[in-house]
Design an enzyme around this catalytic site. Structure first.
Site, short mmCIF file in Angstrom:
data_model
loop_
_atom_site.label_atom_id
_atom_site.label_comp_id
_atom_site.label_asym_id
_atom_site.label_seq_id
_atom_site.Cartn_x
_atom_site.Cartn_y
_atom_site.Cartn_z
N ASP A 58 43.98 -121.92 88.85
CA ASP A 58 44.37 -123.24 89.30
C ASP A 58 45.36 -123.90 88.34
OD1 ASP A 58 42.78 -123.57 91.73
OD2 ASP A 58 41.05 -123.40 90.39
N TYR A 116 35.90 -115.34 81.31
CA TYR A 116 36.63 -116.58 81.07
C TYR A 116 36.17 -117.16 79.74
CZ TYR A 116 38.36 -116.90 85.89
OH TYR A 116 39.00 -116.67 87.08
#
Length: 286
Positions: A58, A116
């Site tokens: 994003d 992540y």
């Protein structure tokens, strides 16, 4: 006499980027995006192609390792592609490795898991080099009304999220509701008040990492109860959570089964051409 058309065959790229100046990975009407940058660079280098990532990131999210599938003319020398693309890319995007993938490899569908990392500071503002890449917990307006967040408390809350569940309270409704496995969630100290939350799993829904880290911070600050945290994890009960800002998040690694992994252990440990600077400097493996 017309030049015979060349066969286009699969290739795989390991790319990195700092996402602060991009509106996410996927090409859209209002750019710029990482896909724009990569495809435009390939075009200018004489190797036009459509890129297919391991997954979209994003707006504002960074990637140490974004894996790309594409098809290039068979005469494109992949070993020199990083150097050929470099003059056509901004300083925020780069290419570590380009090679032919094994078998029927696909950057997204062949992936077995991802890691992540979310960077944040506890008790002190970020060092100047880390300021664009780390959440200053003490200064964040959403968390300011609460009490001081301790590393021990935050790590314990993150560890509670490990397991297989829907995580429906921690992702956007646009993502499919299905079981996902969070394999590990740890917190590492990098020094100077900087910490790195490391989350690994078989797959992540949209905003899942940001909601998990942000909501754990909110519970650790006493702004949500631990009972609410447990109910959100175990029963999917709606939570007035906190989506941690995008600038702290890095797609750190994409993992593949050994039979189809295009990248060797040495490349994964020391990616060639990866900047030795935030947000790509982190805790050592282990």
């Amino acid at each position: 006499m017309a030049r015979p058309s060349l066969k286009r065959i699969p290739a795989v790229l390991w790319t990195w980027y700092r996402g602060g100046n991009f509106r996410g990975f996927q090409r859209q009407v209002e750019g710029p995006t990482v896909q724009d940058a990569l495809e435009d660079a390939l075009e200018q280098a004489g190797s036009p192609a459509t890129v297919m990532p391991s997954g979209r990131t994003d707006r504002g999210v960074h990637a140490r390792m974004q894996v790309i599938s594409l098809r290039l003319n068979e005469d494109v020398p992949l070993d020199s592609l990083p150097a050929r693309l470099a003059p056509h890319l901004s300083p925020d995007v780069g290419l570590c490795v380009a090679k032919r993938p094994p078998g029927a490899f696909h950057a997204q569908w062949s992936a077995s898991g991802k890691e992540y990392r979310y960077h944040l500071t506890l008790g002190t503002p970020p060092a100047e080099a880390w300021r664009p890449y780390a959440l200053d917990v003490a200064a964040d307006e959403t968390l300011q009304p609460g009490h001081r967040v301790t590393p021990e408390r935050l790590e314990a809350l993150l560890a509670r999220a490990v397991g297989t569940r829907d995580f429906t309270a921690f992702h956007e409704r646009s993502s499919p509701q299905k079981p996902r496995t969070l394999q590990s969630a740890t917190l590492r100290e990098l020094g100077g008040g900087l910490f790195e939350a490391r989350l690994t799993g078989d797959g992540f829904a949209r905003y899942q990492v940001r909601y998990l880290v942000g909501s754990a911070l909110k519970v650790a600050a006493g702004l949500l109860s631990e009972e609410q945290w447990h109910a959100a994890l175990d029963a999917g009960t709606s939570l007035a959570g906190f989506k941690a800002p995008a600038h702290g998040l890095v797609l750190w690694e994409v993992r593949y089964p050994s039979a189809v992994d295009p990248f060797g252990p040495g490349e994964r440990l020391h990616p060639p051409g990866l900047p030795d600077a935030p947000p790509f400097t982190g805790a050592p493996p282990g």
